[in-house]
Motif scaffolding. Sequence first.
Motif, PDB file in Angstrom:
ATOM      1  N   LEU A  49      -9.168 -24.918  -7.734  1.00 55.51           N
ATOM      2  CA  LEU A  49      -8.814 -25.665  -8.945  1.00 55.51           C
ATOM      3  C   LEU A  49      -8.362 -27.098  -8.639  1.00 55.51           C
ATOM      4  N   CYS A  50      -8.096 -27.382  -7.370  1.00 54.40           N
ATOM      5  CA  CYS A  50      -7.686 -28.738  -6.982  1.00 54.40           C
ATOM      6  C   CYS A  50      -8.879 -29.682  -7.136  1.00 54.40           C
ATOM      7  N   THR A  51      -8.609 -30.875  -7.673  1.00 50.07           N
ATOM      8  CA  THR A  51      -9.708 -31.830  -7.877  1.00 50.07           C
ATOM      9  C   THR A  51      -9.705 -32.941  -6.828  1.00 50.07           C
ATOM     10  N   ALA A  52      -8.749 -32.876  -5.906  1.00 47.38           N
ATOM     11  CA  ALA A  52      -8.671 -33.938  -4.894  1.00 47.38           C
ATOM     12  C   ALA A  52      -8.234 -33.364  -3.558  1.00 47.38           C
ATOM     13  N   ARG A  53      -9.044 -32.448  -3.031  1.00 45.83           N
ATOM     14  CA  ARG A  53      -8.675 -31.802  -1.770  1.00 45.83           C
ATOM     15  C   ARG A  53      -8.474 -32.802  -0.646  1.00 45.83           C
ATOM     16  N   PRO A  59      -5.767 -27.814  -0.761  1.00 40.93           N
ATOM     17  CA  PRO A  59      -5.325 -28.361  -2.047  1.00 40.93           C
ATOM     18  C   PRO A  59      -4.333 -29.506  -1.826  1.00 40.93           C
ATOM     19  N   CYS A  60      -4.469 -30.580  -2.623  1.00 36.94           N
ATOM     20  CA  CYS A  60      -3.681 -31.792  -2.368  1.00 36.94           C
ATOM     21  C   CYS A  60      -2.225 -31.648  -2.797  1.00 36.94           C
ATOM     22  N   GLY A  61      -1.981 -30.842  -3.816  1.00 38.10           N
ATOM     23  CA  GLY A  61      -0.615 -30.664  -4.293  1.00 38.10           C
ATOM     24  C   GLY A  61      -0.199 -31.701  -5.317  1.00 38.10           C
ATOM     25  N   GLY A  62      -1.010 -32.753  -5.504  1.00 34.04           N
ATOM     26  CA  GLY A  62      -0.585 -33.834  -6.393  1.00 34.04           C
ATOM     27  C   GLY A  62      -1.463 -34.048  -7.615  1.00 34.04           C
ATOM     28  N   CYS A  63      -2.699 -33.554  -7.587  1.00 27.99           N
ATOM     29  CA  CYS A  63      -3.605 -33.807  -8.718  1.00 27.99           C
ATOM     30  C   CYS A  63      -3.159 -32.983  -9.934  1.00 27.99           C
ATOM     31  N   ARG A  64      -3.764 -33.281 -11.062  1.00 25.94           N
ATOM     32  CA  ARG A  64      -3.418 -32.586 -12.298  1.00 25.94           C
ATOM     33  C   ARG A  64      -3.628 -31.068 -12.141  1.00 25.94           C
ATOM     34  N   GLY A  65      -4.752 -30.714 -11.508  1.00 21.78           N
ATOM     35  CA  GLY A  65      -5.064 -29.300 -11.291  1.00 21.78           C
ATOM     36  C   GLY A  65      -3.969 -28.609 -10.487  1.00 21.78           C
ATOM     37  N   CYS A  66      -3.560 -29.242  -9.411  1.00 25.25           N
ATOM     38  CA  CYS A  66      -2.506 -28.668  -8.561  1.00 25.25           C
ATOM     39  C   CYS A  66      -1.186 -28.582  -9.324  1.00 25.25           C
ATOM     40  N   GLN A  67      -0.868 -29.639 -10.053  1.00 27.00           N
ATOM     41  CA  GLN A  67       0.402 -29.652 -10.791  1.00 27.00           C
ATOM     42  C   GLN A  67       0.464 -28.507 -11.814  1.00 27.00           C
TER      43      GLN A  67
HETATM   44 ZN   LIG Z   1      -4.956 -31.038  -5.991  1.00 22.26          ZN
END
Ligand SMILES: [Zn+2]
Length: 320
Positions: A49-53, A59-67
């Motif tokens: 679901l992360c959009t900015a791996r 997973p980046c932890g910061g994108c909207r998906g991660c949030q």
């Molecule tokens: Zn992310």
Amino acid sequence: MSLAPWQQRVYAQACEAIDAGRLAHGILFCGPVQLGKRAVAERLAQRLLCTARTSDGEPCGGCRGCQLFVAGTHPDYRIISLVLNKEGTRLRTEIVIEQIRELSEKLTLTPQYGGAQVVILDPADAINHAACNALLKTLEEPVPGRYLWLVTANPARLPATIRSRCQKLEFRLPARDEALAWLCEQGHAKTTASEALDAARGHPGLAHAWLQDGSLKLRREVANDLGKLSKGELAVVETAQRWVADEFGPLRLRFAADLALAEASGLTDPVRTRTLAAWFDAVNRTRDLLRTTIRADLAVADLLLAWRGDGVQTAGRSRG
Ligand SMILES: [Zn+2]
């Protein structure tokens, strides 16, 4: 949260399959309880679901998906589990058909964030018969980018028709060194970690839980009690009453059975081994009895009498 090495191996295997487009729509996460099956499923879901791996594919932890994922409000992600009964007094023991319908509906929707749709079903073996049929239908109609993940410690309880439609991701108990190193990383001293690991027969998750909730201490007390009982230093009836006086009666019996088994495995005398094996069976029967309306102290007193009377004098000796 970092994954334990044995979790990381399964995770890496799954990531590789996803990246190569080889990951099935339905996956069965199976293996012993408390090995982190759900944690791995969740990490994989976040990765999808992360959009900015990150550059290493995490997973980046910061994108909207991660949030949204971390906040537990991602619209393309759902966990289906046991819910409260109608009265709201206790958890249901089954996953029911309405929940599977909700799941199927979810998986037919277009993902709101354009990525994947992930639904995790845990514990999957809790689905009842009607829910099973509905689930089977969903598994038979896979849609690309929609994932249905079944988490279970008891895959054999699932119908073969469901199992055969899932790709299996299996969690196994790690090697002792690895489990011990992990326990030490969790802040446990090496000697107690080692004791807990032996008690849990090499299961690091269980050992960790026992170290945290004081169960290991309980196990030592049980070993001590059994030793004293066989030497006639403890009274049977009082000990039985004490063993069932709180909610840990079943756990004490579990430990008692384990201790008998551990002792038997180190013996060469066939008669004593048989005696201990019989007692082990009796303990497990008594554990089942504790779930009934029987007088628990009497059932346990019978058991302890057998322990003392059958001449298994040294069997309660603590193995550390
Ligand atoms: Zn992310």
